[in-house]
Write an enzyme that holds these catalytic residues in place. Structure first.
Site, mmCIF file in Angstrom:
data_model
loop_
_atom_site.group_PDB
_atom_site.id
_atom_site.type_symbol
_atom_site.label_atom_id
_atom_site.label_comp_id
_atom_site.label_asym_id
_atom_site.label_seq_id
_atom_site.Cartn_x
_atom_site.Cartn_y
_atom_site.Cartn_z
ATOM 1 N N ASP A 194 26.508 -33.615 29.976
ATOM 2 C CA ASP A 194 27.300 -33.556 31.204
ATOM 3 C C ASP A 194 27.508 -32.087 31.568
ATOM 4 O OD1 ASP A 194 29.198 -34.782 33.237
ATOM 5 O OD2 ASP A 194 30.570 -33.447 32.178
ATOM 6 N N GLU A 276 21.878 -35.236 34.192
ATOM 7 C CA GLU A 276 22.141 -35.763 35.526
ATOM 8 C C GLU A 276 21.055 -35.275 36.480
ATOM 9 O OE1 GLU A 276 26.576 -35.141 36.456
ATOM 10 O OE2 GLU A 276 26.044 -33.916 34.743
ATOM 11 N N ASP A 359 34.829 -35.278 29.703
ATOM 12 C CA ASP A 359 33.443 -34.822 29.749
ATOM 13 C C ASP A 359 32.588 -35.509 28.694
ATOM 14 O OD1 ASP A 359 34.221 -33.171 31.788
ATOM 15 O OD2 ASP A 359 34.331 -31.346 30.564
#
Ligand SMILES: [Zn+2]
Length: 380
Positions: A194, A276, A359
């Site tokens: 992340d 991501e 997170d």
């Protein structure tokens, strides 16, 4: 896989003067070619060569190869501009920024980098020197220096063109090296990553890499900029430019170390890496307005690039996943709710009661999406 290796040139004052005159000449020539291209509306290499090749050789003292590189550089610049216009990156038709870009020829800084191929530049790795074409003739024996690892890579793997670059009063060559692809191992699960501001990168294993140092450097830089922008003197501008580069170098260094740690951990545990999708990161940048100044989306992009190539060199699988709701979804039961985030740091599921650092929870969602995504794309 291609990598760029930078070596520093150590020219004598006479050699440096010849390099400087050469960059100036090729960029003046590029400006000239650009004006002709613009006037004639002629942007294809083959056509433009007919109109400009002989003239720029004679007028700017260029060798045949250099003249071709100049024309190609101009064509590439216009292609990039046209792609950006078509994609709407410079705004809608008629808006000021777009009109400005469309209404005049592309200009070239007189110190802009110049590509060299093997006919204009040769490497003597044993002597650690290069021989390079300049408008003052061929210069032999210009010394270069770099790290032992870079020099070894160059000697064994260099291929294709190199760019001659002038920056902050120093000369560099950016050479391309080609590295054999390592076969990607079938991953045994995924390490989710992340990306964020407070924590630059958090893994699904719970490792948090703080952005404190980087944010502090950016904060100091912003304060300095505010002070200096008031007086718009030349020396203030120079100082700002130096500081900006320093900040970029620092960020790149942080990203390199971070990417190395993440890839090493994935390799050690035979897992792939789930990240991501970068478009998602840019969307998120738009959402978090107060933090936008702290967050440089290019820095995330750079981290993604570093991870990708370090992973490729290690044969570690990388997958990009849809980032929507990774911060609101419970990584244990899958429940999605804004209220799962009582504050920035905390995740607490309103459905099953699962609690974790926000997170880390997001990184776990990314890891499981990576696993699912990999299973789908490798089902056959
Ligand atoms: Zn839950």
């Amino acid at each position: 896989m291609k990598l760029v290796v930078q070596v520093k040139l150590l020219p004598t004052p006479e050699q440096a003067a010849a390099l400087e005159a050469t960059l100036r000449a090729v960029n003046e020539a590029a400006g000239h070619v650009s004006r002709i291209a613009f006037q004639k509306g002629c942007f294809r290499n083959f056509d433009l060569r007919k109109h400009t090749y002989e003239e720029i050789k004679a007028r700017f003292g260029l060798a045949a190869q250099a003249a071709q590189h100049v024309i190609k550089k101009v064509c590439d610049a216009y292609r990039t501009l046209h792609v950006n216009l078509a994609a709407g990156n410079l705004g809608k038709p008629g808006c000021a920024r777009r009109v400005k870009a469309e209404s005049k020829p592309i200009s070239f800084r007189l110190q802009a980098a110049q590509p060299y191929d093997d006919r204009c530049l040769s490497w003597q790795h044993g002597d650690r020197t290069v021989s390079i074409w300049t408008i003052a003739g061929r210069l032999r024996g210009i010394a270069f220096t770099g790290s032992a690892q870079q020099l070894a890579l160059l000697a064994e793997r260099r291929k294709g063109e190199s760019d001659l670059v002038w920056r902050d009063g120093m000369w560099f060559l950016h050479a391309t090296v080609e590295i054999a692809d390592v076969p990607v191992a079938a991953p045994d699960g995924f390490l989710g990553v992340d990306l964020g501001i407070h924590n630059l990168a958090t893994t699904s294993d719970g490792a948090r890499h703080s952005g404190k140092g980087l944010n502090a450097v950016r904060h100091r830089h912003r304060q300095l900029r505010r002070r200096l922008q008031a007086k718009a003197t030349k020396s203030a501008k120079r100082l700002l430019k130096r500081r900006r580069r320093k900040e970029a170098r620092f960020a790149a260094d942080v990203n390199h170390r971070l990417a190395k740690q993440i890839v090493t951990e994935a390799e050690r545990t035979a897992r792939g890496i789930a990240l991501e999708d970068l478009r998602g990161i840019r969307d998120r940048v738009r959402l978090r307005k107060p933090q936008r100044v702290t967050l440089h989306s290019w820095s995330f992009h750079q981290l993604g690039v570093f991870i990708a190539y370090k992973a490729a060199r290690a044969g570690v699988a990388v997958i990009h996943v849809d980032p929507s709701y990774t911060s609101q979804q419970c990584s244990r039961c899958g429940h999605v709710d804004k209220n799962n985030r009582p504050d920035q740091e905390t995740f607490a599921c309103t459905s099953c009661g699962f609690a974790e650092h926000a997170d880390v929870n997001a990184a776990r969602n990314i890891a499981s999406r990576g696993k699912a995504g990999w299973a789908v794309s490798h089902a056959a």
